[in-house]
Design a protein around this motif. Structure first.
Motif, short mmCIF file in Angstrom:
data_model
loop_
_atom_site.label_atom_id
_atom_site.label_comp_id
_atom_site.label_asym_id
_atom_site.label_seq_id
_atom_site.Cartn_x
_atom_site.Cartn_y
_atom_site.Cartn_z
N PHE A 157 -6.97 7.26 -2.11
CA PHE A 157 -6.84 8.29 -1.44
C PHE A 157 -8.11 8.72 -0.90
O PHE A 157 -9.12 9.04 -1.71
CB PHE A 157 -6.00 9.48 -1.96
N GLU A 188 -1.70 3.58 -14.66
CA GLU A 188 -1.35 4.07 -13.43
C GLU A 188 -2.61 5.09 -12.82
O GLU A 188 -2.98 5.83 -13.66
CB GLU A 188 -0.17 5.19 -13.38
N ASP A 211 -1.37 0.05 -11.61
CA ASP A 211 -0.78 0.45 -10.56
C ASP A 211 -1.86 1.66 -9.78
O ASP A 211 -2.01 2.42 -10.54
CB ASP A 211 0.62 1.17 -10.69
N SER A 248 -3.41 3.90 -6.95
CA SER A 248 -3.12 4.60 -5.56
C SER A 248 -4.73 5.18 -5.22
O SER A 248 -5.34 5.89 -5.87
CB SER A 248 -2.27 5.85 -5.92
N ASN A 278 -1.49 -2.89 -0.55
CA ASN A 278 -0.90 -1.91 0.61
C ASN A 278 -0.99 -2.27 2.05
O ASN A 278 -1.76 -2.71 2.33
CB ASN A 278 -1.67 -0.55 0.25
N TYR A 326 -9.53 9.54 -5.77
CA TYR A 326 -9.88 10.06 -4.64
C TYR A 326 -11.30 10.12 -4.18
O TYR A 326 -12.30 10.30 -5.19
CB TYR A 326 -9.29 11.62 -4.76
N ASP A 332 -1.42 -3.77 -8.51
CA ASP A 332 -0.67 -3.28 -7.39
C ASP A 332 -1.54 -2.12 -6.80
O ASP A 332 -1.53 -1.18 -7.34
CB ASP A 332 0.83 -2.90 -7.69
N ILE A 333 -1.90 -2.39 -5.37
CA ILE A 333 -2.50 -1.14 -4.74
C ILE A 333 -1.50 -0.42 -3.96
O ILE A 333 -0.99 -1.03 -2.96
CB ILE A 333 -3.75 -1.57 -4.04
N SER A 334 -0.83 0.41 -4.54
CA SER A 334 0.34 1.20 -3.77
C SER A 334 0.26 1.92 -2.78
O SER A 334 0.99 2.16 -2.00
CB SER A 334 1.35 1.63 -4.92
N GLU A 335 -1.20 2.60 -2.80
CA GLU A 335 -1.58 3.49 -1.78
C GLU A 335 -2.94 3.08 -1.41
O GLU A 335 -3.79 2.67 -2.28
CB GLU A 335 -1.44 4.66 -2.34
N SER A 336 -3.41 3.13 -0.13
CA SER A 336 -4.66 2.90 0.33
C SER A 336 -4.68 3.39 1.62
O SER A 336 -3.91 3.52 2.57
CB SER A 336 -4.68 1.29 0.66
N GLU A 380 -4.81 7.27 -9.71
CA GLU A 380 -4.79 7.73 -8.54
C GLU A 380 -6.35 8.00 -8.58
O GLU A 380 -6.98 8.74 -9.27
CB GLU A 380 -4.04 9.16 -8.73
#
Length: 164
Positions: free
Chosen positions: A41, A14, A37, A39, A89, A18, A63-67, A16
């Protein structure tokens, strides 16, 4: 940025990320599966993300859960002799493609609302379609001439799925 490389072992992460500057994420293995997974930002208005997941002889699921809305996202999920799946996303707008050999390339469309809250309709146009693949683009509203994002899912001998 992040790079994970291994052989004969799976990668299950997973992430994240930025972005102030271009960020790249590379997940590479052989004879193992990749499950990611991710995300993304945007910390500034110039966020750019490159996400690359690859296996040889192992399944790849990204899975690009946040974009970020309006961000530049270039992503590729690729493997050989195993299925591949890439889920984007709803904020994604750009070129799309899915290719394989001796199997199906599928597109799954989910029902989602406009991520900007403006009530626009999602447009998906497949310009090139053949037995084992397709190419096209997706955007919110009419096609923009400056679609800079790109998403690609590829395999050989097994099916591939692109989820929008």
């Amino acid at each position: 940025s992040l790079e994970l490389k291994t052989s004969n072992a799976p990668i299950d992460v997973e992430v994240e990320a930025y972005s102030h500057h271009p960020v790249w994420i590379r997940l590479i293995t052989s004879n193992g599966r990749v499950d990611a997974d991710v995300s993304l930002f945007e910390a500034s208005r110039h966020g750019r993300f490159d996400v690359f997941a690859k296996s040889s002889n192992g399944e790849v699921n990204v899975d690009i859960s946040e974009s970020p809305l309006g961000g530049v996202v270039k992503t590729e999920a690729t493997t050989t002799n195993a299925p591949a799946r890439l889920a984007l996303n709803p904020a994604f707008e750009g070129e799309i493609s899915a290719t394989t050999s001796n199997a199906q390339s599928l597109i799954e469309r989910t029902t989602v609302e406009d991520p900007s809250g403006e009530g626009r309709e999602r447009t998906v146009e497949l310009k090139n379609v053949w037995d084992t693949g397709f190419r096209g683009w997706t955007s919110w509203g009419e096609r923009r001439h400056s679609l800079r994002s790109r998403a690609r899912v590829t395999s050989t001998n097994k099916p591939v799925v692109l989820v929008l």
